[in-house]
Design an enzyme around this catalytic site. Structure first.
Site, PDB file in Angstrom:
ATOM      1  N   TRP A 159      -5.978 -61.985   2.731  1.00  0.00           N
ATOM      2  CA  TRP A 159      -6.008 -61.216   1.924  1.00  0.00           C
ATOM      3  C   TRP A 159      -5.420 -61.171   0.539  1.00  0.00           C
ATOM      4  O   TRP A 159      -5.371 -60.764  -0.255  1.00  0.00           O
ATOM      5  CB  TRP A 159      -6.893 -60.223   2.547  1.00  0.00           C
ATOM      6  CG  TRP A 159      -7.718 -59.719   3.019  1.00  0.00           C
ATOM      7  CD1 TRP A 159      -8.875 -61.476   3.008  1.00  0.00           C
ATOM      8  CD2 TRP A 159      -8.866 -59.107   3.520  1.00  0.00           C
ATOM      9  NE1 TRP A 159      -9.712 -60.651   3.982  1.00  0.00           N
ATOM     10  CE2 TRP A 159      -9.731 -59.095   3.706  1.00  0.00           C
ATOM     11  CE3 TRP A 159      -8.226 -57.485   3.931  1.00  0.00           C
ATOM     12  CZ2 TRP A 159     -10.683 -58.246   5.284  1.00  0.00           C
ATOM     13  CZ3 TRP A 159      -9.435 -57.051   4.492  1.00  0.00           C
ATOM     14  CH2 TRP A 159     -10.146 -56.940   4.744  1.00  0.00           C
ATOM     15  N   HIS A 179     -11.921 -56.067   0.131  1.00  0.00           N
ATOM     16  CA  HIS A 179     -13.040 -55.774   0.685  1.00  0.00           C
ATOM     17  C   HIS A 179     -13.886 -54.329   0.099  1.00  0.00           C
ATOM     18  O   HIS A 179     -13.060 -53.325  -0.673  1.00  0.00           O
ATOM     19  CB  HIS A 179     -13.283 -55.501   2.279  1.00  0.00           C
ATOM     20  CG  HIS A 179     -12.295 -54.668   2.315  1.00  0.00           C
ATOM     21  ND1 HIS A 179     -11.373 -54.930   3.236  1.00  0.00           N
ATOM     22  CD2 HIS A 179     -11.260 -54.522   1.700  1.00  0.00           C
ATOM     23  CE1 HIS A 179     -10.792 -53.854   3.665  1.00  0.00           C
ATOM     24  NE2 HIS A 179     -10.032 -54.018   2.659  1.00  0.00           N
ATOM     25  N   ARG A 206     -11.497 -63.151  -3.270  1.00  0.00           N
ATOM     26  CA  ARG A 206     -10.727 -63.511  -1.739  1.00  0.00           C
ATOM     27  C   ARG A 206      -9.279 -64.442  -2.279  1.00  0.00           C
ATOM     28  O   ARG A 206     -10.146 -65.383  -3.080  1.00  0.00           O
ATOM     29  CB  ARG A 206     -11.464 -63.472  -0.119  1.00  0.00           C
ATOM     30  CG  ARG A 206     -11.864 -62.292   0.142  1.00  0.00           C
ATOM     31  CD  ARG A 206     -12.133 -61.981   1.629  1.00  0.00           C
ATOM     32  NE  ARG A 206     -12.679 -61.147   2.276  1.00  0.00           N
ATOM     33  CZ  ARG A 206     -13.291 -60.456   2.901  1.00  0.00           C
ATOM     34  NH1 ARG A 206     -13.814 -61.832   3.355  1.00  0.00           N
ATOM     35  NH2 ARG A 206     -13.737 -59.417   3.509  1.00  0.00           N
ATOM     36  N   GLN A 220     -20.270 -57.011  -1.448  1.00  0.00           N
ATOM     37  CA  GLN A 220     -20.227 -56.829  -0.453  1.00  0.00           C
ATOM     38  C   GLN A 220     -21.372 -55.485  -0.028  1.00  0.00           C
ATOM     39  O   GLN A 220     -21.603 -54.922  -1.061  1.00  0.00           O
ATOM     40  CB  GLN A 220     -19.657 -56.336   0.303  1.00  0.00           C
ATOM     41  CG  GLN A 220     -18.036 -57.048   1.052  1.00  0.00           C
ATOM     42  CD  GLN A 220     -17.020 -57.328   1.887  1.00  0.00           C
ATOM     43  OE1 GLN A 220     -16.265 -55.740   1.943  1.00  0.00           O
ATOM     44  NE2 GLN A 220     -17.131 -57.346   3.104  1.00  0.00           N
ATOM     45  N   VAL A 263     -10.637 -49.301  12.344  1.00  0.00           N
ATOM     46  CA  VAL A 263     -12.075 -49.228  13.099  1.00  0.00           C
ATOM     47  C   VAL A 263     -11.252 -49.161  14.728  1.00  0.00           C
ATOM     48  O   VAL A 263     -10.472 -50.632  14.621  1.00  0.00           O
ATOM     49  CB  VAL A 263     -13.552 -50.031  12.883  1.00  0.00           C
ATOM     50  CG1 VAL A 263     -14.330 -49.983  11.336  1.00  0.00           C
ATOM     51  CG2 VAL A 263     -13.487 -51.561  13.150  1.00  0.00           C
ATOM     52  N   ALA A 319     -18.796 -47.359  10.369  1.00  0.00           N
ATOM     53  CA  ALA A 319     -18.750 -48.062   9.465  1.00  0.00           C
ATOM     54  C   ALA A 319     -18.696 -49.480   9.582  1.00  0.00           C
ATOM     55  O   ALA A 319     -19.102 -49.907  10.560  1.00  0.00           O
ATOM     56  CB  ALA A 319     -16.639 -47.679   8.930  1.00  0.00           C
TER      57      ALA A 319
END
Ligand code: PHE
Length: 351
Positions: A159, A179, A206, A220, A263, A319
């Site tokens: 990224w 993001h 990106r 997004q 996550v 999420a």
């Protein structure tokens, strides 16, 4: 029509005068002569009806009114004739054909990605999510550190996006966000206590070799739900319902295990490829896998919950981050994501 001599005389005179009028001004002159309020000859005639002997009055009145109507009709017809003649002269005497129909106005419309975005937000809104926003130019501590991507993490290379050149103590710290996940941190930071239920739409950037399903700029929607007892099944339920609303109930969706530092556990959700339906041919849209990935998701990492000041032994959350262009591709069966930003009206007009 049998008309009394005086009426017949007036009729002939009026019609002859009308026939010789050749423009607007002539017509106006004619109108004043015969229908003028004060001195108009037809007006005077009508006014004189009441002075007629009683036994003539009715028939004279009827005839006078009939004549009045005839002359008014003749005036209108003459006006139309003059207009037609003027139009005809314009279109034959000049290069501009004024009789051609006008060019239709081109009406603008919402970009297909905007339409899809709004429909997604509506679906999540109906499930109790409110909309929040965050900056497109982001600090590295939100884009990376806050979501557990430290400076030496490999995800930073993937990224390594567009940076703002301003140096702080010799280093760059601002970038176009890669993001919408930094908003997990931003929203938790400003919410003193759970529950949290937000969707955060926005553009991301990106470093990307573009192809049919990848663009270097993408839109997004980040989703975040944090509360006591939020579970993985809640995540799946919300995403199932959203995909049912967007694609109908006969599309197949699948969850694969995946890894995102923020996550635990992490998943990717994919939808069956609308081009090949997984029939095994060399499909450039799904790269032959039969599935098109449309979002990453998972249970919010306890460290992020703790950093926000919540007790992670009681408070949990999920999420997700979905790609709006991918959703639009699937919805309409568009084969190449690059169409969205090529600015070709012939493409955009179809939605
Ligand atoms: N931010 C991730 C991406 O852009 C998607 C994601 C969001 C994954 C939330 C998990 C949870 O790829």
């Amino acid at each position: 029509m049998s008309v009394e001599p005086s009426l017949e005389g007036l009729r002939e005179e009026a019609l002859a005068a009308l026939a010789s009028a050749s423009n607007e001004a002539g017509l106006e002159q004619w109108r004043i002569t015969f229908f003028g309020r004060q001195e108009g000859r037809m007006t005077a005639l009508l006014r004189s009806i009441k002075d007629r002997p009683v036994d003539e009055r009715a028939s004279f009145g009827a005839n006078a009114n009939r004549l009045k109507q005839e002359l008014e009709g003749a005036l209108e017809a003459k006006q139309q004739d003059l207009k037609d003649a003027a139009l005809k002269a314009l279109s034959t005497d000049s290069a501009i054909d004024v009789t051609l129909p006008g060019r239709p106005q081109v009406l603008g419309r919402l970009h297909p990605v905007t339409q899809t975005m709004r429909d997604c937000l509506k679906a999540f809104g109906d499930m109790g999510f409110r909309v929040a926003e965050g900056p497109e130019v982001e600090w590295d501590r939100y884009n990376f550190d806050g979501v557990r991507i430290p400076e030496d993490h490999p995800a930073r290379d993937m990224w390594d996006t567009i940076w703002v050149n301003t140096l702080i103590e010799g280093k760059r710290h601002m970038l176009l966000r890669t993001h919408t996940s930094p908003n997990q941190v931003r929203v938790l930071e400003r919410t003193p206590a759970p529950p949290v239920r937000v969707v955060v739409p926005g553009k991301c950037y990106r470093q990307e070799a573009t192809d049919a399903t990848h663009e270097w700029m993408l839109t997004q929607i980040e989703g975040l739900a944090v509360d006591q007892g939020v579970r993985m099944t809640d995540l799946k339920g919300v995403l199932y319902e959203w995909s049912r609303q967007m694609f109908g109930s006969d599309r197949k969706i699948i969850f694969h295990h995946s890894y995102f530092p923020f996550v635990e556990p992490g998943v990717e959700m994919a939808i069956d490829c609308f081009i090949c339906r997984g029939d095994g041919r060399a499909c450039h849209t799904c790269h032959g896998t039969g599935w098109i990935e449309i979002l990453g998701a998972g249970m919010v990492h306890p460290e992020i919950i703790e950093t926000a000041g919540y007790d992670s032994s009681r408070v949990t959350g999920f999420a997700f981050g979905l790609g709006v262009e991918r959703v639009a591709l699937l919805r309409w069966g568009i084969e190449d994501i690059r169409n969205f930003y090529a600015n070709d009206v012939r493409f955009l007009q179809q939605f």
